[in-house]
Write a protein that holds these residues in place. Structure first.
Motif, mmCIF file in Angstrom:
data_model
loop_
_atom_site.group_PDB
_atom_site.id
_atom_site.type_symbol
_atom_site.label_atom_id
_atom_site.label_comp_id
_atom_site.label_asym_id
_atom_site.label_seq_id
_atom_site.Cartn_x
_atom_site.Cartn_y
_atom_site.Cartn_z
ATOM 1 N N PRO B 16 14.046 -1.542 9.699
ATOM 2 C CA PRO B 16 14.318 -2.065 8.348
ATOM 3 C C PRO B 16 13.121 -2.805 7.739
ATOM 4 O O PRO B 16 12.756 -2.539 6.594
ATOM 5 N N GLU B 17 12.495 -3.684 8.532
ATOM 6 C CA GLU B 17 11.344 -4.438 8.005
ATOM 7 C C GLU B 17 10.197 -3.489 7.653
ATOM 8 O O GLU B 17 9.548 -3.641 6.623
ATOM 9 N N ALA B 18 9.934 -2.545 8.578
ATOM 10 C CA ALA B 18 8.764 -1.686 8.399
ATOM 11 C C ALA B 18 8.952 -0.764 7.199
ATOM 12 O O ALA B 18 8.075 -0.682 6.326
ATOM 13 N N VAL B 19 10.093 -0.087 7.105
ATOM 14 C CA VAL B 19 10.313 0.816 5.968
ATOM 15 C C VAL B 19 10.323 0.010 4.662
ATOM 16 O O VAL B 19 9.782 0.452 3.650
ATOM 17 N N ALA B 20 10.917 -1.187 4.712
ATOM 18 C CA ALA B 20 11.001 -2.014 3.499
ATOM 19 C C ALA B 20 9.615 -2.419 3.011
ATOM 20 O O ALA B 20 9.328 -2.373 1.812
ATOM 21 N N ALA B 21 8.732 -2.802 3.941
ATOM 22 C CA ALA B 21 7.378 -3.203 3.531
ATOM 23 C C ALA B 21 6.603 -1.982 3.036
ATOM 24 O O ALA B 21 5.877 -2.059 2.045
ATOM 25 N N LEU B 22 6.778 -0.846 3.724
ATOM 26 C CA LEU B 22 6.081 0.373 3.296
ATOM 27 C C LEU B 22 6.564 0.821 1.911
ATOM 28 O O LEU B 22 5.783 1.320 1.103
ATOM 29 N N LEU B 23 7.831 0.589 1.631
ATOM 30 C CA LEU B 23 8.360 0.923 0.302
ATOM 31 C C LEU B 23 7.700 0.052 -0.764
ATOM 32 O O LEU B 23 7.391 0.512 -1.852
ATOM 33 N N ARG B 24 7.459 -1.219 -0.402
ATOM 34 C CA ARG B 24 6.803 -2.090 -1.393
ATOM 35 C C ARG B 24 5.381 -1.604 -1.676
ATOM 36 O O ARG B 24 4.933 -1.604 -2.816
ATOM 37 N N TYR B 25 4.667 -1.138 -0.617
ATOM 38 C CA TYR B 25 3.297 -0.640 -0.848
ATOM 39 C C TYR B 25 3.305 0.635 -1.678
ATOM 40 O O TYR B 25 2.539 0.797 -2.602
ATOM 41 N N PHE B 26 4.185 1.584 -1.310
ATOM 42 C CA PHE B 26 4.079 2.923 -1.890
ATOM 43 C C PHE B 26 5.062 3.163 -3.031
ATOM 44 O O PHE B 26 4.892 4.116 -3.792
ATOM 45 N N ARG B 27 6.073 2.332 -3.151
ATOM 46 C CA ARG B 27 7.055 2.432 -4.227
ATOM 47 C C ARG B 27 7.675 3.818 -4.308
ATOM 48 O O ARG B 27 7.960 4.328 -5.394
ATOM 49 N N ASP B 28 7.826 4.451 -3.161
ATOM 50 C CA ASP B 28 8.430 5.778 -3.111
ATOM 51 C C ASP B 28 9.103 5.914 -1.754
ATOM 52 O O ASP B 28 8.461 5.770 -0.712
ATOM 53 N N LEU B 29 10.410 6.175 -1.783
ATOM 54 C CA LEU B 29 11.179 6.218 -0.534
ATOM 55 C C LEU B 29 10.675 7.284 0.431
ATOM 56 O O LEU B 29 10.573 7.040 1.635
ATOM 57 N N ASP B 30 10.379 8.477 -0.102
ATOM 58 C CA ASP B 30 9.958 9.565 0.778
ATOM 59 C C ASP B 30 8.635 9.237 1.462
ATOM 60 O O ASP B 30 8.484 9.453 2.658
ATOM 61 N N GLY B 51 1.601 -0.823 26.337
ATOM 62 C CA GLY B 51 2.700 -1.798 26.206
ATOM 63 C C GLY B 51 2.963 -2.057 24.743
ATOM 64 O O GLY B 51 2.182 -1.646 23.876
ATOM 65 N N PRO B 52 4.074 -2.753 24.446
ATOM 66 C CA PRO B 52 4.417 -2.982 23.048
ATOM 67 C C PRO B 52 3.459 -3.980 22.408
ATOM 68 O O PRO B 52 2.987 -4.904 23.070
ATOM 69 N N PRO B 53 3.161 -3.788 21.122
ATOM 70 C CA PRO B 53 2.338 -4.794 20.431
ATOM 71 C C PRO B 53 3.123 -6.098 20.292
ATOM 72 O O PRO B 53 4.337 -6.104 20.430
ATOM 73 N N ARG B 54 2.404 -7.186 19.995
ATOM 74 C CA ARG B 54 3.075 -8.491 19.880
ATOM 75 C C ARG B 54 4.130 -8.465 18.796
ATOM 76 O O ARG B 54 5.197 -9.013 18.940
ATOM 77 N N ASN B 55 3.795 -7.822 17.684
ATOM 78 C CA ASN B 55 4.749 -7.735 16.582
ATOM 79 C C ASN B 55 4.902 -6.263 16.204
ATOM 80 O O ASN B 55 4.121 -5.727 15.428
ATOM 81 N N PRO B 56 5.919 -5.596 16.776
ATOM 82 C CA PRO B 56 6.049 -4.154 16.541
ATOM 83 C C PRO B 56 6.149 -3.792 15.064
ATOM 84 O O PRO B 56 5.550 -2.802 14.633
ATOM 85 N N ALA B 57 6.886 -4.591 14.273
ATOM 86 C CA ALA B 57 7.037 -4.248 12.853
ATOM 87 C C ALA B 57 5.680 -4.283 12.154
ATOM 88 O O ALA B 57 5.344 -3.368 11.404
ATOM 89 N N ALA B 58 4.884 -5.314 12.440
ATOM 90 C CA ALA B 58 3.577 -5.429 11.791
ATOM 91 C C ALA B 58 2.690 -4.244 12.180
ATOM 92 O O ALA B 58 1.981 -3.673 11.345
ATOM 93 N N TRP B 59 2.741 -3.871 13.461
ATOM 94 C CA TRP B 59 1.951 -2.725 13.943
ATOM 95 C C TRP B 59 2.353 -1.463 13.178
ATOM 96 O O TRP B 59 1.519 -0.707 12.699
ATOM 97 N N LEU B 60 3.671 -1.230 13.075
ATOM 98 C CA LEU B 60 4.175 -0.005 12.438
ATOM 99 C C LEU B 60 3.834 0.020 10.953
ATOM 100 O O LEU B 60 3.511 1.071 10.394
ATOM 101 N N ILE B 61 3.880 -1.153 10.306
ATOM 102 C CA ILE B 61 3.554 -1.206 8.877
ATOM 103 C C ILE B 61 2.079 -0.852 8.678
ATOM 104 O O ILE B 61 1.730 -0.018 7.845
ATOM 105 N N MET B 62 1.229 -1.475 9.499
ATOM 106 C CA MET B 62 -0.214 -1.245 9.396
ATOM 107 C C MET B 62 -0.546 0.216 9.646
ATOM 108 O O MET B 62 -1.240 0.851 8.852
ATOM 109 N N VAL B 63 -0.038 0.750 10.749
ATOM 110 C CA VAL B 63 -0.357 2.130 11.114
ATOM 111 C C VAL B 63 0.264 3.096 10.100
ATOM 112 O O VAL B 63 -0.368 4.071 9.687
#
Lengths: 127, 416
Positions: B16-30, B51-63
């Motif tokens: 939820p956090e990662a998709v939500a932040a990515l939506l704010r950057y790209f303003r497009d759901l797809d 191993g898992p990053p310290r903050n998985p959501a932040a990693w996923l948003i960045m990548v």
């Protein structure tokens, strides 16, 4: 020496477990606990409800403040804990307030428990 | 602990956090969803070794953000991709992103993501499907199964709903307090719909739809973590937990519903009830009642009672009366009448529901309840007529069977 072992994990992850996964994890932990009980080295065991069920009594100047949610001030560390039996949150908060009069700084997190096993006694304590 | 599915769980938790932040950057759901998928694929490649990053959501948003920007560039002029190692090596930047995330905008990001699923032009069933797809990350196949439709039909519904959202435009600025409260209330209603979709399943559909209840509880908890001081969100979460606590006792071996008063209460999930009660205690401190808190308080009174006879019906009647102040619904009055009849007798119940007839004349439960009151008053002919009307309006075989049981009981009484 007695040790307290506190379990930390990401709630977002544990709440993504299915019921079956949760049950499997509890069963596996239970097996380890049985071994410790047999050796008379296990005291009370508790599982806490999610932090969303917690409130925090913030002490300091004047009336202590009750805040929703867990205590998450990283400048302070967990120094101990109590297990109390109360009818409701208000009663638990009153105990925390009374403790706060004796120890007026810092905060108490009041978190309901999901499971509590007082243990079968630690052999070394009974000598 | 030894969790063989730890990557799956971490990805689900961060979604939820990662998709939500990515939506704010790209303003497009797809684009946001695709970016998240790309990030998940990279996580599956690199996390097992590192191993898992310290903050998985932040990693996923960045990548995810980098992958989507690369995709746009690649489509634009076919430039070479940056080195994979350079993208994966996020140790320095991760903390910075995490810090930026750990603020009110991230909370508003997730709220926005949930809120766009509640668009008023989208029918309720599509809102639910969209939320399950985008926020919970259920596959189209899983959602189609829960709604008892084909995968292609569900895919089409979701695509149509997304197109409607894209057309209507979404506000990306930080919402003001009033707008935030409105969004929160719409999202709470949508989560309750998701739950009901699972809770209303009967017979053969239980297995396919029951997981929706777990998803709804997960969404409610997500909302409560973000808005920890909202008593109505505490009430909603408590309501879902307490209702769901009865799931093991609600059906017989044939999948027919067992009514609350006939359920084996030893099969209720006491942990879920305990958490619900704790949340209600917290909510009450705010002295700001609302419909979810009242409904959860009613559910809690049932949960606390060892049986139907020991239930505090007087308090339940008062709670339904206060619920009437928030929601003008004849169904609430009907429920109040059931509680009132337990306290003051069937005549009082009958008097309370008499004015509801014009609004509820084609409602199964109205005639079922009315028939039961008349039966208790010994007015058998009128009771029989009400029960017959209820059977004619029954939505399921189980509902009709329950009324027939009442008729049989009445006939036996009459024969004595």
């Amino acid at each position: 020496m007695l040790y307290a072992i506190f379990c930390y994990n990401d709630e977002k992850v544990t709440s993504a477990w299915s019921r079956e996964e949760d049950a499997a994890c509890m069963a596996a932990l239970g097996a380890v606990q049985e071994g410790l009980k047999a050796r008379k080295t296990l005291g009370p065991v508790a599982r806490l409800m999610p932090t969303t069920a917690a409130v925090t009594l913030r002490k300091g100047k004047g009336e202590p403040l009750v805040i929703d949610g867990p205590f998450a001030e990283t400048k302070e560390q967990l120094l101990g804990f109590y297990v109390v039996d109360c009818a409701d949150l208000e009663a638990a908060l009153q105990i925390a307030r009374d403790l706060g009069v004796a120890n007026p700084t810092g905060a108490y997190e009041i978190r309901p428990m999901m499971l509590f096993d007082p243990g079968t006694g630690i052999a070394a304590l009974n000598r | 602990m030894n969790d063989p599915n730890w990557i799956d769980h971490a990805l689900t938790a961060a979604r939820p956090e990662a998709v939500a932040a990515l939506l704010r950057y790209f303003r497009d759901l797809d684009i946001a969803e695709e970016a998240f998928q790309d990030a998940c694929l990279r996580a599956l490649k690199t996390w097992p070794a590192n191993g898992p990053p310290r903050n998985p959501a932040a990693w996923l948003i960045m990548v995810g953000r980098n992958a989507a920007i690369d995709g746009v560039r690649r489509r634009a002029k076919q430039v070479a991709l940056p080195d994979e190692a350079a993208i994966s090596d996020l140790d320095d930047t991760e903390a910075h992103v995490a810090e930026a995330l750990d603020s009110a905008d991230y909370r508003d990001d997730v709220l926005r993501l949930l809120f766009i699923c509640c668009h008023p032009d989208i029918p309720a069933t599509q809102q639910i499907a969209l939320a399950l797809r985008i926020v919970s990350g259920l596959s189209v196949k899983q959602i189609a199964r829960a709604f008892l439709v084909g995968e292609a039909a569900m895919e089409q519904r979701i695509t149509r709903a997304k197109a409607k959202i894209a057309q209507s435009g979404v506000a990306y600025g930080a919402p003001g307090p009033v707008e935030r409260a409105e969004r929160l209330s719409a999202v709470a209603a949508m989560i309750y719909l998701v739950f009901n979709e699972g809770y209303s399943a009967t017979g053969e559909t239980i297995a396919a739809r029951a997981p929706l209840c777990d998803e709804a509880i997960r969404l409610a908890r997500l909302l409560l973590r973000m808005f920890p001081s909202e008593p109505e969100i505490m009430g909603l979460t408590a309501l879902l937990l307490i209702q769901h606590s009865r799931s093991a006792a609600r059906f017989d071996a044939d999948g027919a519903i067992i009514l609350l008063e006939d359920q084996d209460r030893t099969r209720w999930d006491r942990k879920a009830i305990g958490e619900g009660l704790a949340l209600i205690d917290k909510a009450m401190r705010h002295r700001s009642p609302g419909p979810y808190q009242i409904q959860s308080a009613i559910a809690a009174l049932h949960a606390r009672a060892p049986g139907s006879a020991e239930t505090d019906w007087a308090q339940i009647e008062r709670l339904y009366a206060s619920l009437e102040h928030f929601q003008d619904s004849p169904v609430i009055t009907l429920n109040r009448a059931v509680a009132l009849a337990k306290v003051d007798g069937p005549a009082a119940g009958l008097a309370l529901i008499a004015p509801l007839e014009p609004r509820l004349s084609s409602y199964f439960h109205f005639h079922g309840v009315r028939g039961a009151f008349l039966m208790q008053l010994g007015r058998r002919a009128e009771s029989r007529a009400a029960f017959d009307r209820a059977i004619a309006l029954a939505g399921t075989a189980a509902e009709a069977a329950h009324i027939r049981q009442n008729i049989d009981r009445m006939m036996q009484e009459a024969a004595k």
